[in-house]
Design an enzyme around this catalytic site. Sequence first.
Site, PDB file in Angstrom:
ATOM      1  CD  GLU A 282      23.527 -14.349  48.418  1.00 31.74           C
ATOM      2  OE1 GLU A 282      24.701 -14.524  48.790  1.00 31.74           O
ATOM      3  OE2 GLU A 282      22.956 -13.250  48.503  1.00 31.74           O
ATOM      4  CB  CYS A 316      27.110 -22.487  51.027  1.00 31.63           C
ATOM      5  SG  CYS A 316      25.682 -22.076  52.002  1.00 31.63           S
TER       6      CYS A 316
HETATM    7  N1  LIG Z   1      26.058 -18.640  49.179  1.00 30.12           N
HETATM    8  C1  LIG Z   1      25.045 -19.358  49.601  1.00 30.12           C
HETATM    9  O1  LIG Z   1      24.181 -18.891  50.351  1.00 30.12           O
HETATM   10  C2  LIG Z   1      24.919 -20.788  49.161  1.00 30.12           C
HETATM   11  C3  LIG Z   1      23.955 -21.604  49.754  1.00 30.12           C
HETATM   12  C4  LIG Z   1      23.835 -22.934  49.328  1.00 30.12           C
HETATM   13  C5  LIG Z   1      24.657 -23.426  48.341  1.00 30.12           C
HETATM   14  N2  LIG Z   1      25.595 -22.609  47.786  1.00 30.12           N
HETATM   15  C6  LIG Z   1      26.494 -23.119  46.767  1.00 30.12           C
HETATM   16  O2  LIG Z   1      25.771 -23.971  45.884  1.00 30.12           O
HETATM   17  C7  LIG Z   1      26.637 -24.956  45.322  1.00 30.12           C
HETATM   18  C8  LIG Z   1      25.996 -26.318  45.446  1.00 30.12           C
HETATM   19  O3  LIG Z   1      24.744 -26.321  44.813  1.00 30.12           O
HETATM   20  P1  LIG Z   1      24.478 -26.918  43.354  1.00 30.12           P
HETATM   21  O4  LIG Z   1      25.431 -28.041  43.107  1.00 30.12           O
HETATM   22  O5  LIG Z   1      23.028 -27.188  43.265  1.00 30.12           O
HETATM   23  O6  LIG Z   1      24.858 -25.695  42.452  1.00 30.12           O
HETATM   24  P2  LIG Z   1      24.693 -25.533  40.851  1.00 30.12           P
HETATM   25  O7  LIG Z   1      25.242 -24.194  40.527  1.00 30.12           O
HETATM   26  O8  LIG Z   1      25.233 -26.704  40.140  1.00 30.12           O
HETATM   27  O9  LIG Z   1      23.121 -25.558  40.609  1.00 30.12           O
HETATM   28  C9  LIG Z   1      22.268 -24.592  41.186  1.00 30.12           C
HETATM   29  C10 LIG Z   1      21.022 -24.448  40.323  1.00 30.12           C
HETATM   30  O10 LIG Z   1      21.372 -23.852  39.067  1.00 30.12           O
HETATM   31  C11 LIG Z   1      20.800 -24.619  38.010  1.00 30.12           C
HETATM   32  N3  LIG Z   1      21.609 -24.412  36.809  1.00 30.12           N
HETATM   33  C12 LIG Z   1      22.623 -25.171  36.331  1.00 30.12           C
HETATM   34  N4  LIG Z   1      23.126 -24.637  35.212  1.00 30.12           N
HETATM   35  C13 LIG Z   1      22.423 -23.510  34.960  1.00 30.12           C
HETATM   36  C14 LIG Z   1      22.484 -22.502  33.973  1.00 30.12           C
HETATM   37  N5  LIG Z   1      23.393 -22.538  32.993  1.00 30.12           N
HETATM   38  N6  LIG Z   1      21.628 -21.460  34.043  1.00 30.12           N
HETATM   39  C15 LIG Z   1      20.731 -21.390  35.046  1.00 30.12           C
HETATM   40  N7  LIG Z   1      20.606 -22.316  36.006  1.00 30.12           N
HETATM   41  C16 LIG Z   1      21.456 -23.366  35.987  1.00 30.12           C
HETATM   42  C17 LIG Z   1      20.812 -26.022  38.560  1.00 30.12           C
HETATM   43  O11 LIG Z   1      19.959 -26.858  37.810  1.00 30.12           O
HETATM   44  C18 LIG Z   1      20.348 -25.776  39.981  1.00 30.12           C
HETATM   45  O12 LIG Z   1      18.961 -25.594  40.033  1.00 30.12           O
HETATM   46  C19 LIG Z   1      27.939 -24.824  46.095  1.00 30.12           C
HETATM   47  O13 LIG Z   1      28.840 -24.092  45.316  1.00 30.12           O
HETATM   48  C20 LIG Z   1      27.538 -24.003  47.334  1.00 30.12           C
HETATM   49  O14 LIG Z   1      28.573 -23.262  47.906  1.00 30.12           O
HETATM   50  C21 LIG Z   1      25.733 -21.309  48.174  1.00 30.12           C
END
Ligand SMILES: NC(=O)c1ccc[n+]([C@@H]2O[C@H](COP(=O)([O-])OP(=O)(O)OC[C@H]3O[C@@H](n4cnc5c(N)ncnc54)[C@H](O)[C@@H]3O)[C@@H](O)[C@H]2O)c1
Length: 515
Positions: A282, A316
């Site tokens: 997501e 989001c």
């Molecule tokens: N579509 C939805 O339902 C939904 C809901 C909430 C947030 N979001 C999205 O989330 C984003 C904000 O959240 P964020 O800043 O925590 O996102 P992010 O992608 O930076 O991080 C999300 C998670 O992924 C981990 N991560 C980072 N690099 C990784 C890698 N290479 N491999 C595996 N895991 C890794 C992070 O440590 C964290 O736990 C925004 O883009 C928002 O739109 C989407």
Amino acid sequence: MSFRNEPILELRRAPARESLLEALRGLDARLPLEVPILVGGERGAASGLDSTDPGAPDRLVARAGSATEADAAAAVEAAERGFREWSPRPAAERAEVLRRAAAILRERRLELAALQVRECAKPWPEADGDVCEAIDFLEYYALEAIELDAGRPLVQVPGERNTMRYAPRGVAAVISPWNFPLAIPCGMTAAALAAGNAAVLKPAEQSPGSAGALVDALHEAGVPREALSLLPGYGEPGAALVRDPRVHVIAFTGSSAVGLDILRAAAETPEGQGHVKRVVSEMGGKNCVIVDADADLDEVVPELVYSAFGYAGQKCSAAARVLVHEAAADTLLERLAGAVSVLDVGQADRFATEVPPVIEREAQERVLRYAAMGEPVAQAQSVPPEGWFCPPTLLADLPDDSSVLSEEVFGPLLALTRVRSVDEACDIVDALPFALTGGLFSRSPATVERVAARVPVGNLYVNRGITGAMVGRQPFGGNRRSGIGSKAGGPDYLLQFVEPRVVTENTMRHGIPVD
Ligand SMILES: NC(=O)c1ccc[n+]([C@@H]2O[C@H](COP(=O)([O-])OP(=O)(O)OC[C@H]3O[C@@H](n4cnc5c(N)ncnc54)[C@H](O)[C@@H]3O)[C@@H](O)[C@H]2O)c1
């Protein structure tokens, strides 16, 4: 048993507000929290990763372990053992454990909300809503797991018995963002466990405290320690989980860049890996609200302002663009400008705050960079000096190729574009790669029907704000580049964590073997 959403607190009542403030005082006295790496019940390091208050960066909220690739490998190994213990349990028993966890969160709801206020600068109503949503996920997936366990009816003919049942996949890696620090990790973890999988949770580096509280509640409720490990840390343990051949299903919510990387990595199926990984991803959005010429602007302005600036635009589902019919554009722009300029920007622990700081310095820099790409039509003036604050900003009439119009900013920035018709607005929405949420304000039933049939977004909200999806009522998730997966909090969600198995038996008697 039927599902009901957890009631939110009535914050207009002084005793409710006082109870939250008391919880906050109690929490403050215990800071910083300690969040160790938890692998199969073994407590590992609880240092290496600090989470701080976005409104007062000197305040240390949690001191957590910083998990490594080796921790991820150990957690998967423990999860394989945990799977053998957890998956044979009857669905009703697993559901009971999840319900107990919901009861624990309910009991601790005030302190959990206070923790989000400190750790993620979530204003009180949103922090309370997040805890309620976490409780909802546990209750909802508990019920869904029991239903799923009964299998699905198939066509039967004489002499043949067909059954379709669902088996858990194995080890689930759950990787969560910070913006719903309890609800999102809870939803993905609860779904994995409800369906009979073991889970390894890698929460966002900005919110290990909330994730620690979740895992504690699930263990206390009866999830075997080996069936649920916690890996606080940066991206590294997440990337290691994704690549581990012993992981069967990956549940990710976060940015598009990371989500797409996960999809690519998970598609590798090296020799010796006896399965293809299932990925639920997501991702981000660029959510547009269409305002028709006949819309009631008294309704549009407050709903739009809250959708764009509530929690500083860091949901989001938040509104990032408004596409307004040219006949209503000048009036809407003037009224929006008035509303944006008086937004109350302040610390999350004040009940009057409408726009809190953004999560971290990097986010602040990003939002300010995008905001500088246009001439602000309106900007809230008074912004606290300390903390990662960004003034809520309204931009208008940007050139079509401005990246503000296509990239996810994830902050308190709204861009207005004039359109000649609702159909032109739909063309704009259609051309965007993201398709998470969207909104429409129109008094014409025919327009509502036409737009609902046309726009590709996962969740379209008509004549209301576009945030605040409720479990069971608005199953949530995006389409196109915003996500692959069936919607969280909806009837299809658990299917992603199981494998369907059909058994067909020839029931014509062939004689009975006698030893
Ligand atoms: N579509 C939805 O339902 C939904 C809901 C909430 C947030 N979001 C999205 O989330 C984003 C904000 O959240 P964020 O800043 O925590 O996102 P992010 O992608 O930076 O991080 C999300 C998670 O992924 C981990 N991560 C980072 N690099 C990784 C890698 N290479 N491999 C595996 N895991 C890794 C992070 O440590 C964290 O736990 C925004 O883009 C928002 O739109 C989407």
